[in-house]
Design a protein around this motif. Structure first.
Motif, PDB file in Angstrom:
ATOM      1  N   SER A   1      39.158 -21.449 -12.695  1.00 55.34           N
ATOM      2  CA  SER A   1      38.095 -22.433 -12.663  1.00 55.34           C
ATOM      3  C   SER A   1      38.665 -23.336 -13.789  1.00 55.34           C
ATOM      4  N   TYR A   2      39.339 -22.957 -14.784  1.00 52.24           N
ATOM      5  CA  TYR A   2      39.967 -23.966 -15.851  1.00 52.24           C
ATOM      6  C   TYR A   2      41.141 -24.680 -15.169  1.00 52.24           C
ATOM      7  N   THR A   3      41.746 -23.830 -14.477  1.00 53.23           N
ATOM      8  CA  THR A   3      42.749 -24.280 -13.756  1.00 53.23           C
ATOM      9  C   THR A   3      42.662 -25.688 -12.747  1.00 53.23           C
ATOM     10  N   THR A   4      41.494 -25.486 -12.154  1.00 52.56           N
ATOM     11  CA  THR A   4      41.038 -26.239 -11.143  1.00 52.56           C
ATOM     12  C   THR A   4      40.607 -27.720 -11.863  1.00 52.56           C
ATOM     13  N   ILE A   5      40.167 -27.370 -13.159  1.00 56.42           N
ATOM     14  CA  ILE A   5      39.732 -28.751 -13.948  1.00 56.42           C
ATOM     15  C   ILE A   5      40.923 -29.204 -14.395  1.00 56.42           C
ATOM     16  N   VAL A   6      42.134 -28.733 -14.926  1.00 60.50           N
ATOM     17  CA  VAL A   6      43.322 -29.290 -15.308  1.00 60.50           C
ATOM     18  C   VAL A   6      43.952 -30.005 -14.160  1.00 60.50           C
ATOM     19  N   LEU A   7      44.176 -29.204 -13.160  1.00 62.46           N
ATOM     20  CA  LEU A   7      44.864 -29.784 -12.000  1.00 62.46           C
ATOM     21  C   LEU A   7      44.068 -30.989 -11.518  1.00 62.46           C
TER      22      LEU A   7
ATOM     23  N   ASN B   1      53.370 -36.305 -19.351  1.00 65.41           N
ATOM     24  CA  ASN B   1      53.038 -35.244 -20.431  1.00 65.41           C
ATOM     25  C   ASN B   1      52.258 -34.319 -19.670  1.00 65.41           C
ATOM     26  N   ASP B   2      51.424 -34.328 -18.801  1.00 61.70           N
ATOM     27  CA  ASP B   2      50.500 -33.292 -18.214  1.00 61.70           C
ATOM     28  C   ASP B   2      51.563 -32.563 -17.235  1.00 61.70           C
ATOM     29  N   LEU B   3      52.325 -33.148 -16.461  1.00 62.07           N
ATOM     30  CA  LEU B   3      53.314 -32.416 -15.731  1.00 62.07           C
ATOM     31  C   LEU B   3      54.133 -31.514 -16.316  1.00 62.07           C
ATOM     32  N   GLU B   4      54.707 -31.784 -17.738  1.00 68.38           N
ATOM     33  CA  GLU B   4      55.488 -31.050 -18.587  1.00 68.38           C
ATOM     34  C   GLU B   4      54.436 -29.872 -19.360  1.00 68.38           C
ATOM     35  N   ASN B   5      53.292 -30.146 -19.478  1.00 71.25           N
ATOM     36  CA  ASN B   5      52.779 -29.013 -20.215  1.00 71.25           C
ATOM     37  C   ASN B   5      51.730 -28.066 -19.428  1.00 71.25           C
ATOM     38  N   ILE B   6      50.831 -28.857 -18.426  1.00 72.74           N
ATOM     39  CA  ILE B   6      50.011 -28.154 -17.514  1.00 72.74           C
ATOM     40  C   ILE B   6      50.859 -27.132 -16.785  1.00 72.74           C
ATOM     41  N   VAL B   7      51.918 -27.256 -16.236  1.00 71.94           N
ATOM     42  CA  VAL B   7      52.601 -26.356 -15.481  1.00 71.94           C
ATOM     43  C   VAL B   7      52.953 -25.183 -16.500  1.00 71.94           C
ATOM     44  N   LEU B   8      53.373 -25.223 -17.696  1.00 69.55           N
ATOM     45  CA  LEU B   8      53.508 -24.299 -18.570  1.00 69.55           C
ATOM     46  C   LEU B   8      52.039 -23.111 -18.776  1.00 69.55           C
ATOM     47  N   PHE B   9      51.057 -24.269 -18.872  1.00 68.53           N
ATOM     48  CA  PHE B   9      49.616 -23.440 -18.872  1.00 68.53           C
ATOM     49  C   PHE B   9      49.566 -22.618 -17.534  1.00 68.53           C
TER      50      PHE B   9
ATOM     51  N   TYR C   1      49.460 -26.975 -26.866  1.00 66.82           N
ATOM     52  CA  TYR C   1      50.755 -26.347 -26.645  1.00 66.82           C
ATOM     53  C   TYR C   1      50.773 -25.031 -27.269  1.00 66.82           C
ATOM     54  N   GLY C   2      50.000 -24.952 -28.520  1.00 66.19           N
ATOM     55  CA  GLY C   2      49.725 -23.741 -29.189  1.00 66.19           C
ATOM     56  C   GLY C   2      49.032 -22.540 -28.474  1.00 66.19           C
ATOM     57  N   VAL C   3      47.909 -23.257 -27.916  1.00 61.24           N
ATOM     58  CA  VAL C   3      47.194 -22.311 -27.027  1.00 61.24           C
ATOM     59  C   VAL C   3      48.056 -21.631 -25.974  1.00 61.24           C
ATOM     60  N   THR C   4      49.103 -22.330 -25.389  1.00 56.25           N
ATOM     61  CA  THR C   4      49.830 -21.934 -24.416  1.00 56.25           C
ATOM     62  C   THR C   4      50.911 -20.661 -25.012  1.00 56.25           C
ATOM     63  N   LEU C   5      51.446 -21.136 -26.040  1.00 54.18           N
ATOM     64  CA  LEU C   5      52.255 -20.082 -26.715  1.00 54.18           C
ATOM     65  C   LEU C   5      51.423 -18.855 -27.421  1.00 54.18           C
ATOM     66  N   SER C   6      50.149 -19.108 -27.692  1.00 57.33           N
ATOM     67  CA  SER C   6      49.301 -17.818 -28.206  1.00 57.33           C
ATOM     68  C   SER C   6      49.361 -16.853 -27.026  1.00 57.33           C
ATOM     69  N   MET C   7      49.034 -17.291 -25.822  1.00 54.40           N
ATOM     70  CA  MET C   7      48.874 -16.621 -24.642  1.00 54.40           C
ATOM     71  C   MET C   7      50.260 -15.827 -24.206  1.00 54.40           C
ATOM     72  N   ALA C   8      51.182 -16.655 -24.254  1.00 49.45           N
ATOM     73  CA  ALA C   8      52.628 -15.978 -24.272  1.00 49.45           C
ATOM     74  C   ALA C   8      52.829 -14.869 -25.235  1.00 49.45           C
TER      75      ALA C   8
END
Length: 158
Positions: free
Chosen positions: A18-24, A78-86, A141-148
């Motif tokens: 669901s959240y992926t659909t929102i950011v995409l 910036n979206d392309l760089e960070n949303i792909v990581l998420f 970015y920190g949220v993505t790092l936290s998941m990692a």
């Protein structure tokens, strides 16, 4: 082998979807916003894009840089760089069996940070919103790092 029915019953994965659909969708909107700014300001990146506005030297006057167009384009990049990581880390994280409430918190924080950042770029919002948007970049970015980190901590097979 992945059982699709079982995956669809995984609440964390469905929240991630669901959240992926929102950011995409937001990322798709950014490409439309960039095109809108280019067309309405008659600012194009390539000579062939200017052809409908004249020929030769007359068309070249539309081949220039506009701060607004560049601003939106940088936000999209910036979206392309960070949303792909998420997407990559979030997918692995969602399949690793995390607590539902913790996972949803991660997803909401990332999506909220990115939507706020986009709004501050597109509107543009007055200061201190731009400074907050910069902070939210690192927050997302920190949220993505936290998941990692959580993924590696619980499922480290090195």
């Amino acid at each position: 082998m992945v059982d699709l029915a079982q995956l669809m019953e995984n609440e964390v994965f469905m929240a991630f979807a669901s959240y992926t659909t929102i950011v995409l969708s937001k990322m798709m909107f950014m490409s439309t916003a960039t095109a809108f700014y280019r067309i309405t300001r008659k600012v194009f990146a390539k000579p062939e894009d200017c052809a409908s506005f004249g020929k030769g030297e007359n068309a070249k006057k539309y081949l220039w840089v506009d701060d607004r167009v560049e601003h939106v384009g940088r936000a999209h990049l910036n979206d392309l760089e960070n949303i792909v990581l998420f997407l990559g880390i979030g997918l692995l994280y969602s399949l690793s069996g995390p607590d539902l409430s913790t996972a949803i918190l991660h997803f909401r924080l990332f999506v909220g940070a990115w939507i706020y950042r986009t709004l501050s770029y597109l509107l543009p919002l007055p200061q201190p919103n731009r400074a907050l948007a910069f902070f939210f970049f690192f927050f997302g970015y920190g949220v993505t790092l936290s998941m990692a980190y959580r993924l590696l901590k619980t499922r480290l097979y090195l």
